[in-house]
Scaffold this active site. Structure first.
Site, PDB file in Angstrom:
ATOM      1  N   GLN A 123      38.985  40.756  37.708  1.00 10.64           N
ATOM      2  CA  GLN A 123      38.933  39.321  38.043  1.00 10.64           C
ATOM      3  C   GLN A 123      39.129  39.160  39.551  1.00 10.64           C
ATOM      4  O   GLN A 123      40.192  39.487  40.076  1.00 10.64           O
ATOM      5  CB  GLN A 123      40.053  38.599  37.300  1.00 10.64           C
ATOM      6  CG  GLN A 123      40.169  37.121  37.599  1.00 10.64           C
ATOM      7  CD  GLN A 123      41.544  36.575  37.228  1.00 10.64           C
ATOM      8  OE1 GLN A 123      42.500  37.336  37.104  1.00 10.64           O
ATOM      9  NE2 GLN A 123      41.648  35.279  37.057  1.00 10.64           N
ATOM     10  N   SER A 126      41.863  35.670  43.395  1.00 12.94           N
ATOM     11  CA  SER A 126      42.856  35.497  44.464  1.00 12.94           C
ATOM     12  C   SER A 126      42.369  36.072  45.785  1.00 12.94           C
ATOM     13  O   SER A 126      41.687  37.104  45.823  1.00 12.94           O
ATOM     14  CB  SER A 126      44.158  36.197  44.089  1.00 12.94           C
ATOM     15  OG  SER A 126      44.641  35.693  42.877  1.00 12.94           O
ATOM     16  N   GLU A 241      43.225  33.639  30.451  1.00 14.34           N
ATOM     17  CA  GLU A 241      44.146  34.597  31.072  1.00 14.34           C
ATOM     18  C   GLU A 241      45.577  34.329  30.617  1.00 14.34           C
ATOM     19  O   GLU A 241      46.325  35.241  30.290  1.00 14.34           O
ATOM     20  CB  GLU A 241      44.050  34.479  32.600  1.00 14.34           C
ATOM     21  CG  GLU A 241      44.996  35.422  33.329  1.00 14.34           C
ATOM     22  CD  GLU A 241      44.809  35.396  34.842  1.00 14.34           C
ATOM     23  OE1 GLU A 241      44.417  34.342  35.380  1.00 14.34           O
ATOM     24  OE2 GLU A 241      45.056  36.426  35.476  1.00 14.34           O
ATOM     25  N   GLU A 373      55.974  28.447  38.255  1.00 10.95           N
ATOM     26  CA  GLU A 373      56.008  27.085  38.827  1.00 10.95           C
ATOM     27  C   GLU A 373      54.694  26.359  38.514  1.00 10.95           C
ATOM     28  O   GLU A 373      54.696  25.180  38.147  1.00 10.95           O
ATOM     29  CB  GLU A 373      56.219  27.135  40.355  1.00 10.95           C
ATOM     30  CG  GLU A 373      57.605  27.584  40.797  1.00 10.95           C
ATOM     31  CD  GLU A 373      57.817  29.092  40.683  1.00 10.95           C
ATOM     32  OE1 GLU A 373      56.818  29.845  40.576  1.00 10.95           O
ATOM     33  OE2 GLU A 373      58.981  29.534  40.688  1.00 10.95           O
TER      34      GLU A 373
HETATM   35  C1  LIG Z   1      50.732  42.193  39.103  1.00 12.02           C
HETATM   36  C2  LIG Z   1      49.729  41.182  39.578  1.00 12.02           C
HETATM   37  C3  LIG Z   1      48.400  41.281  39.180  1.00 12.02           C
HETATM   38  C4  LIG Z   1      47.460  40.345  39.632  1.00 12.02           C
HETATM   39  N1  LIG Z   1      46.140  40.506  39.231  1.00 12.02           N
HETATM   40  C5  LIG Z   1      45.211  39.638  39.720  1.00 12.02           C
HETATM   41  C6  LIG Z   1      43.820  39.834  39.406  1.00 12.02           C
HETATM   42  O1  LIG Z   1      43.445  40.761  38.684  1.00 12.02           O
HETATM   43  N2  LIG Z   1      42.917  38.984  39.931  1.00 12.02           N
HETATM   44  C7  LIG Z   1      43.284  37.938  40.731  1.00 12.02           C
HETATM   45  O2  LIG Z   1      42.398  37.186  41.141  1.00 12.02           O
HETATM   46  N3  LIG Z   1      44.587  37.727  41.057  1.00 12.02           N
HETATM   47  C8  LIG Z   1      45.553  38.556  40.573  1.00 12.02           C
HETATM   48  N4  LIG Z   1      46.876  38.373  40.914  1.00 12.02           N
HETATM   49  C9  LIG Z   1      47.232  37.305  41.838  1.00 12.02           C
HETATM   50  C10 LIG Z   1      47.978  36.139  41.213  1.00 12.02           C
HETATM   51  O3  LIG Z   1      47.113  35.353  40.431  1.00 12.02           O
HETATM   52  C11 LIG Z   1      48.602  35.351  42.386  1.00 12.02           C
HETATM   53  O4  LIG Z   1      49.554  36.188  42.994  1.00 12.02           O
HETATM   54  C12 LIG Z   1      49.246  34.083  41.912  1.00 12.02           C
HETATM   55  O5  LIG Z   1      48.298  33.159  41.446  1.00 12.02           O
HETATM   56  C13 LIG Z   1      50.092  33.420  43.046  1.00 12.02           C
HETATM   57  O6  LIG Z   1      49.355  33.298  44.200  1.00 12.02           O
HETATM   58  P1  LIG Z   1      49.955  33.817  45.593  1.00 12.02           P
HETATM   59  O7  LIG Z   1      50.419  35.221  45.407  1.00 12.02           O
HETATM   60  O8  LIG Z   1      48.939  33.552  46.641  1.00 12.02           O
HETATM   61  O9  LIG Z   1      51.248  32.925  45.849  1.00 12.02           O
HETATM   62  P2  LIG Z   1      51.277  31.434  46.422  1.00 12.02           P
HETATM   63  O10 LIG Z   1      50.241  30.613  45.745  1.00 12.02           O
HETATM   64  O11 LIG Z   1      51.242  31.502  47.903  1.00 12.02           O
HETATM   65  O12 LIG Z   1      52.704  30.950  45.933  1.00 12.02           O
HETATM   66  C14 LIG Z   1      53.927  31.259  46.618  1.00 12.02           C
HETATM   67  C15 LIG Z   1      55.057  30.541  45.914  1.00 12.02           C
HETATM   68  O13 LIG Z   1      54.864  29.115  46.008  1.00 12.02           O
HETATM   69  C16 LIG Z   1      54.867  28.514  44.724  1.00 12.02           C
HETATM   70  N5  LIG Z   1      53.895  27.428  44.671  1.00 12.02           N
HETATM   71  C17 LIG Z   1      52.621  27.431  45.173  1.00 12.02           C
HETATM   72  N6  LIG Z   1      52.001  26.273  44.930  1.00 12.02           N
HETATM   73  C18 LIG Z   1      52.899  25.489  44.253  1.00 12.02           C
HETATM   74  C19 LIG Z   1      52.864  24.160  43.715  1.00 12.02           C
HETATM   75  N7  LIG Z   1      51.763  23.413  43.822  1.00 12.02           N
HETATM   76  N8  LIG Z   1      53.963  23.699  43.063  1.00 12.02           N
HETATM   77  C20 LIG Z   1      55.095  24.463  42.936  1.00 12.02           C
HETATM   78  N9  LIG Z   1      55.199  25.724  43.461  1.00 12.02           N
HETATM   79  C21 LIG Z   1      54.108  26.235  44.098  1.00 12.02           C
HETATM   80  C22 LIG Z   1      54.461  29.642  43.774  1.00 12.02           C
HETATM   81  O14 LIG Z   1      54.945  29.391  42.459  1.00 12.02           O
HETATM   82  C23 LIG Z   1      55.135  30.845  44.422  1.00 12.02           C
HETATM   83  O15 LIG Z   1      56.486  30.917  44.032  1.00 12.02           O
HETATM   84  C24 LIG Z   1      47.852  39.284  40.477  1.00 12.02           C
HETATM   85  C25 LIG Z   1      49.200  39.185  40.872  1.00 12.02           C
HETATM   86  C26 LIG Z   1      50.125  40.111  40.444  1.00 12.02           C
HETATM   87  C27 LIG Z   1      51.560  39.986  40.899  1.00 12.02           C
END
Ligand SMILES: Cc1cc2nc3c(=O)[nH]c(=O)nc-3n(C[C@H](O)[C@H](O)[C@H](O)COP(=O)(O)OP(=O)(O)OC[C@H]3O[C@@H](n4cnc5c(N)ncnc54)[C@H](O)[C@@H]3O)c2cc1C
Length: 404
Positions: A123, A126, A241, A373
């Site tokens: 997928q 991100s 998902e 969140e």
């Molecule tokens: C083990 C693992 C596997 C993954 N596999 C995939 C994959 O296969 N494909 C893929 O596309 N992605 C994948 N991801 C990515 C995952 O979907 C993202 O890490 C996740 O959606 C959070 O995005 P970010 O890391 O950019 O954090 P951010 O979006 O930057 O968030 C940072 C913090 O802010 C909080 N936050 C952000 N916006 C809000 C809001 N509106 N209200 C309240 N709190 C908020 C979040 O909860 C978090 O605590 C994976 C992640 C992990 C850890």
């Protein structure tokens, strides 16, 4: 019956009878002990037992999804191979997206090898600047005749190192609002210009990767849904998902709570305070199991509802708590990961060999597949009807939204 005849016999009076009859046939014609995994799963798909709620000829029978449980239980009992672990992202997210949003030609091309695990999926949503706010993504796809040229970077892409196909959302119109200017593609991960680099996790394993796209060409026939409809198509993937990650149904007392009980017994614990903690976790495991059974029974083909976020958020909290409890039960032993920290690129995701590894891996459960969140925001807005999150860039063209 002919090779692909899945019609019920006169003895099969209910849909459940029909499913049982087909499982009998699958097992009679394909002994799990002697049939290769790919051949067995291929035969399961051809008999419509891959996803019974999918249409006939797409690995299903057009029946209620409730009946998949009958298939799974009988095949587990017969020690038959299971499809999920071989291709978790394809099975849990790719297949429902293809069946709901794909053309018949795309369903025919993608579903069978996805189910047998011959073609693994990943997928590609991100990006370094777009995670929770995935609709802010910057990877560009520009039309060139019958093809699209893609440039950009994705991150945290689980199993990209094994994948043949990737579910990609890319920006095709930067001048419209962010949710409308995206298009969804199935990208060949072996195409020239696709580069996959490992990202190592706290366990030592690199389940996920960075993926770079440099002038990658995607035929328009591998577009899923209409141009500019990428957000709606990606919702199908995202909703599935959540269910795929948080909606796994373990047998009563099975899964990680079973491991906790085992460690309790092995270590001959008697402390009443710890026993109290164990019982509370057991109750939470059972509540989660029953909630997921209810969610599965309410599900129909396609996009599960926002209630999938309940299981996702609850499972993340539970997994973190139960694995921490197991490490506590292990005492000093809990501080050492018995299999070390080999820096490797595994063939699986979200599996564990021991409590110490699970403790480390499960920290990510409240991030992957949408953070807890964000799950709470979804439940607040879409289930409880509370006021929406603040979205200041909703009406702006994507190109005018400030970004770092
Ligand atoms: C083990 C693992 C596997 C993954 N596999 C995939 C994959 O296969 N494909 C893929 O596309 N992605 C994948 N991801 C990515 C995952 O979907 C993202 O890490 C996740 O959606 C959070 O995005 P970010 O890391 O950019 O954090 P951010 O979006 O930057 O968030 C940072 C913090 O802010 C909080 N936050 C952000 N916006 C809000 C809001 N509106 N209200 C309240 N709190 C908020 C979040 O909860 C978090 O605590 C994976 C992640 C992990 C850890």
């Amino acid at each position: 019956m002919s090779a692909l005849d899945t019609a019920p016999s006169s003895a099969a009076t209910t849909p459940e009878d029909r499913v049982n009859e087909l499982v009998d046939r699958l097992l009679a014609e394909n002994d799990p002990k002697t049939t290769s995994v790919v051949d067995f799963l291929g035969a399961q798909f051809d008999l419509g037992l891959a996803w019974v709620h999918f249409p006939e000829s797409n690995g299903g029978l057009g029946l209620s999804p409730k009946l998949q449980k009958v298939v799974t239980e009988r095949l587990v009992q017969a020690h038959a191979p299971q499809p999920y672990g071989r291709n978790p992202i394809g099975y849990g997210m790719g297949a429902p997206t293809v069946v709901t949003r794909g053309t018949e030609a795309q369903r025919k091309r993608y579903l069978r090898p996805l189910f047998t695990g011959e073609e693994v999926w990943c997928q590609l949503f991100s990006e370094p600047g777009a995670g929770s706010d995935v609709a802010g993504l910057a990877t560009r796809a520009i039309r060139d005749g019958d093809e699209w040229i893609v440039n950009g970077q994705k991150v945290w892409t689980t199993l990209a190192h094994l994948a043949r196909w990737g579910m990609l959302i890319a920006r095709t119109d930067p001048e419209t609002v962010k949710h409308k200017g995206m298009t969804y593609f199935v990208v060949d991960m072996h195409a020239p210009g696709v580069e996959v680099k490992p990202l190592y996790q706290i366990t030592g394993e690199a389940e996920f990767n960075e993926v770079f796209f440099t002038d990658v060409r995607i035929p328009d026939s591998e577009r899923l849904g209409d141009i500019g409809e990428g957000w709606h198509v990606s919702l199908t993937t995202l909703m599935n998902e959540r269910v795929s990650i948080g909606g796994q149904i373990q047998p009563r007392g099975g899964g990680f709570i079973g491991e906790a009980v085992k460690i309790w017994k092995d270590k001959a614990h008697t402390d009443p305070a710890l026993k109290d903690d164990l019982m509370k976790l057991w109750v939470r495991a059972e509540v989660l199991r029953l909630t997921n059974i209810r969610a599965q029974q309410m599900r129909s083909v396609g996009t599960p509802g926002p209630e999938g976020s309940i299981g996702k958020a609850a499972a993340a909290d539970f997994n973190k708590d139960v694995s921490a409890f197991c490490v506590t039960l292990l005492g000093a032993e809990g501080m050492l990961k018995p299999d070390g920290y080999p820096m490797e690129r595994p063939k699986h995701t979200m599996l564990w060999n021991n409590a110490q590894q699970a403790f480390l891996r499960m920290r990510a459960n409240s991030i992957e597949g949408g953070t807890t969140e964000i799950m709470k925001n979804i439940l607040g807005e879409r289930v409880l009807g509370l006021p929406g999150d603040v979205r200041v860039d909703k009406e702006l063209p994507w190109s005018k939204v400030p970004r770092s």
